[in-house]
Design an enzyme around this catalytic site. Sequence first.
Site, PDB file in Angstrom:
ATOM      1  N   CYS A  24       0.726  -1.327   0.138  1.00 33.60           N
ATOM      2  CA  CYS A  24       0.013  -0.134  -0.163  1.00 33.60           C
ATOM      3  C   CYS A  24       0.921   1.174  -0.057  1.00 33.60           C
ATOM      4  O   CYS A  24       0.334   2.354  -0.360  1.00 33.60           O
ATOM      5  CB  CYS A  24      -0.852   0.187   1.160  1.00 33.60           C
ATOM      6  SG  CYS A  24      -1.965  -1.416   1.264  1.00 33.60           S
ATOM      7  N   HIS A  67      -3.781   6.996   1.496  1.00 29.38           N
ATOM      8  CA  HIS A  67      -3.956   5.770   0.912  1.00 29.38           C
ATOM      9  C   HIS A  67      -5.410   5.453   0.960  1.00 29.38           C
ATOM     10  O   HIS A  67      -5.650   5.346   2.343  1.00 29.38           O
ATOM     11  CB  HIS A  67      -2.695   4.717   1.293  1.00 29.38           C
ATOM     12  CG  HIS A  67      -3.271   3.169   1.035  1.00 29.38           C
ATOM     13  ND1 HIS A  67      -3.817   2.883   0.027  1.00 29.38           N
ATOM     14  CD2 HIS A  67      -3.505   2.142   2.090  1.00 29.38           C
ATOM     15  CE1 HIS A  67      -4.051   1.682   0.011  1.00 29.38           C
ATOM     16  NE2 HIS A  67      -3.869   1.334   1.477  1.00 29.38           N
ATOM     17  N   ASN A 114     -10.127  -0.945  -1.729  1.00 28.22           N
ATOM     18  CA  ASN A 114      -8.578  -0.562  -1.421  1.00 28.22           C
ATOM     19  C   ASN A 114      -7.893  -1.503  -2.603  1.00 28.22           C
ATOM     20  O   ASN A 114      -7.935  -2.486  -2.776  1.00 28.22           O
ATOM     21  CB  ASN A 114      -8.316  -1.433  -0.162  1.00 28.22           C
ATOM     22  CG  ASN A 114      -6.821  -1.090   0.242  1.00 28.22           C
ATOM     23  OD1 ASN A 114      -6.204  -0.767  -0.795  1.00 28.22           O
ATOM     24  ND2 ASN A 114      -6.599  -1.304   1.479  1.00 28.22           N
TER      25      ASN A 114
HETATM   26  N1  ACO Z   1     -18.854  -9.902   6.510  1.00 26.24           N
HETATM   27  C1  ACO Z   1     -19.548 -10.299   7.641  1.00 26.24           C
HETATM   28  N2  ACO Z   1     -18.703 -10.649   8.723  1.00 26.24           N
HETATM   29  C2  ACO Z   1     -17.325 -10.554   8.669  1.00 26.24           C
HETATM   30  C3  ACO Z   1     -16.584 -10.516   7.668  1.00 26.24           C
HETATM   31  C4  ACO Z   1     -17.413  -9.970   6.447  1.00 26.24           C
HETATM   32  N3  ACO Z   1     -16.744  -9.587   5.287  1.00 26.24           N
HETATM   33  N4  ACO Z   1     -15.415 -10.494   7.881  1.00 26.24           N
HETATM   34  C5  ACO Z   1     -15.272 -10.952   9.281  1.00 26.24           C
HETATM   35  N5  ACO Z   1     -16.543 -10.938   9.632  1.00 26.24           N
HETATM   36  C6  ACO Z   1     -16.780 -11.513  11.083  1.00 26.24           C
HETATM   37  C7  ACO Z   1     -15.868 -11.801  11.817  1.00 26.24           C
HETATM   38  O1  ACO Z   1     -15.741 -13.234  11.468  1.00 26.24           O
HETATM   39  C8  ACO Z   1     -16.141 -11.789  13.366  1.00 26.24           C
HETATM   40  O2  ACO Z   1     -16.990 -12.634  13.588  1.00 26.24           O
HETATM   41  P1  ACO Z   1     -17.127 -13.214  15.128  1.00 26.24           P
HETATM   42  O3  ACO Z   1     -17.280 -12.004  16.092  1.00 26.24           O
HETATM   43  O4  ACO Z   1     -18.359 -14.153  15.114  1.00 26.24           O
HETATM   44  O5  ACO Z   1     -15.824 -13.866  15.200  1.00 26.24           O
HETATM   45  C9  ACO Z   1     -16.636 -10.220  13.182  1.00 26.24           C
HETATM   46  O6  ACO Z   1     -17.145 -10.098  11.870  1.00 26.24           O
HETATM   47  C10 ACO Z   1     -15.716  -9.234  13.597  1.00 26.24           C
HETATM   48  O7  ACO Z   1     -14.474  -9.552  13.064  1.00 26.24           O
HETATM   49  P2  ACO Z   1     -13.318  -8.603  13.110  1.00 26.24           P
HETATM   50  O8  ACO Z   1     -12.295  -9.240  12.442  1.00 26.24           O
HETATM   51  O9  ACO Z   1     -13.157  -8.263  14.745  1.00 26.24           O
HETATM   52  O10 ACO Z   1     -13.675  -7.362  12.767  1.00 26.24           O
HETATM   53  P3  ACO Z   1     -13.456  -5.838  12.880  1.00 26.24           P
HETATM   54  O11 ACO Z   1     -14.670  -5.302  13.628  1.00 26.24           O
HETATM   55  O12 ACO Z   1     -11.948  -5.710  13.489  1.00 26.24           O
HETATM   56  O13 ACO Z   1     -13.324  -5.362  11.500  1.00 26.24           O
HETATM   57  C11 ACO Z   1     -11.900  -4.807   9.738  1.00 26.24           C
HETATM   58  C12 ACO Z   1     -12.571  -5.746  10.580  1.00 26.24           C
HETATM   59  C13 ACO Z   1     -13.024  -3.984   9.064  1.00 26.24           C
HETATM   60  C14 ACO Z   1     -10.862  -5.289   8.702  1.00 26.24           C
HETATM   61  C15 ACO Z   1     -10.944  -3.788  10.816  1.00 26.24           C
HETATM   62  O14 ACO Z   1     -10.137  -4.818  11.534  1.00 26.24           O
HETATM   63  C16 ACO Z   1     -10.456  -2.877  10.323  1.00 26.24           C
HETATM   64  O15 ACO Z   1     -10.883  -1.713   9.952  1.00 26.24           O
HETATM   65  N6  ACO Z   1      -9.178  -3.048  10.094  1.00 26.24           N
HETATM   66  C17 ACO Z   1      -8.219  -1.856   9.647  1.00 26.24           C
HETATM   67  C18 ACO Z   1      -7.305  -2.496   8.379  1.00 26.24           C
HETATM   68  C19 ACO Z   1      -7.733  -2.516   6.952  1.00 26.24           C
HETATM   69  O16 ACO Z   1      -8.765  -2.115   6.736  1.00 26.24           O
HETATM   70  N7  ACO Z   1      -6.983  -2.819   6.116  1.00 26.24           N
HETATM   71  C20 ACO Z   1      -7.231  -2.584   4.781  1.00 26.24           C
HETATM   72  C21 ACO Z   1      -6.232  -3.104   4.043  1.00 26.24           C
HETATM   73  S1  ACO Z   1      -4.529  -2.775   4.686  1.00 26.24           S
HETATM   74  C22 ACO Z   1      -4.138  -1.306   3.969  1.00 26.24           C
HETATM   75  O17 ACO Z   1      -4.395  -0.971   3.115  1.00 26.24           O
HETATM   76  C23 ACO Z   1      -3.344  -0.754   5.197  1.00 26.24           C
END
Ligand code: ACO
Length: 331
Positions: free
Chosen positions: A113, A258, A288
């Site tokens: 990224c 980004h 992304n």
């Molecule tokens: N749809 C529905 N549910 C989902 C999905 C989906 N696509 N993906 C995961 N889940 C579920 C998980 O299984 C989990 O279920 P559980 O509670 O029963 O175990 C629940 O949703 C929560 O999962 P988490 O991984 O804890 O979700 P979180 O609230 O952390 O959100 C996310 C995930 C959006 C990726 C978050 O961690 C985030 O914003 N991270 C930042 C990183 C990012 O976005 N990176 C982008 C690419 S990297 C870069 O460019 C730098």
Amino acid sequence: MPRTEFISTGYYVPERVVTNLELEDYMDTSDDWIRKRSGIEERRWCKEGQGGSDMAKVATERALEKAGMEADEIDCIVVATISPDYFFPGTGVFLQRKLGLSEIPCFDLRNQCSGFLYALQVADAFIRLGQYRRILLVGTEIHSTGLQVNDVGRDTAVLFGDGAGVAILGPTDDEERGVLAVRTHADGNFAEKLWAPAPACIKNPFISHQDIDDMLVRPFMTGKEVFRHAVTRMPEAIHEVLDEAGLTLDQIDMVIPHQANLRISEMVQRRLGLSDDKIYNNIMRYGNTTAASIPIALSEAVDEGKIERGDLVAFTAFGSGFTWGGALVRW
Ligand code: ACO
């Protein structure tokens, strides 16, 4: 020593729009979950046989047309991508050929990224040293072919999209304008927090049926940790380039972050205290696109008249590696 100026920009995204609702057909997810967590509403997926070099070619033609330039004026290509057309050679040579060019050097950089900022740092140094006069700087990514579009890969499959953005760079003697600062960083201690474990030349063979059965050929991400580091490093990188240029936050006209996740951009905006008109986001429409996201957003912002000559524009990125960086440009 001359400064590096952005002569022109261009972008291309595939025609196929994939909405969150469409993804609901392929995996257990929902439009609501994706929007709330990432801000993404839709993304673009390429068609079979379309490579990153094909997308970059169209983006380049658009940039050349805007600048009134011919392709043969380009004397160096620097491509940032983590999704090359082939394992080797790099995407740069395919792009060179498709543009009808030959002999000019083609660099391929793999910094995820942050790739566009790493590539900008390299191109800026080349231009200031007088090695090249017209560098084609490219970010191009095809993620749709590497995602696990099912329940197993849903955490990352909903986030990424395809697209290409380019900039044509050259020297300027105008002391007021051009690239004022570029800084990049990395911390390999976090390499496995966002990565694709296969294919991997550290293993023999570098790809196996088992890898595919185990679905290792896809991005793996520790999302919360990526989030935490991104919202710290991205504002830090902007402060670093401002300090280097002897400028202050209130002088910035536009930040192009980004496009990792809208929630990341919103927190970066809050931490920097920027008003809504000073940050550009288009992740809602494209997802992304890793190394392509900054040049696509930049090109759109320029086309929409949101960046004008004389504006102070800041870039910031964070991604796999971990890698991160910032840049400051007087447009
Ligand atoms: N749809 C529905 N549910 C989902 C999905 C989906 N696509 N993906 C995961 N889940 C579920 C998980 O299984 C989990 O279920 P559980 O509670 O029963 O175990 C629940 O949703 C929560 O999962 P988490 O991984 O804890 O979700 P979180 O609230 O952390 O959100 C996310 C995930 C959006 C990726 C978050 O961690 C985030 O914003 N991270 C930042 C990183 C990012 O976005 N990176 C982008 C690419 S990297 C870069 O460019 C730098």
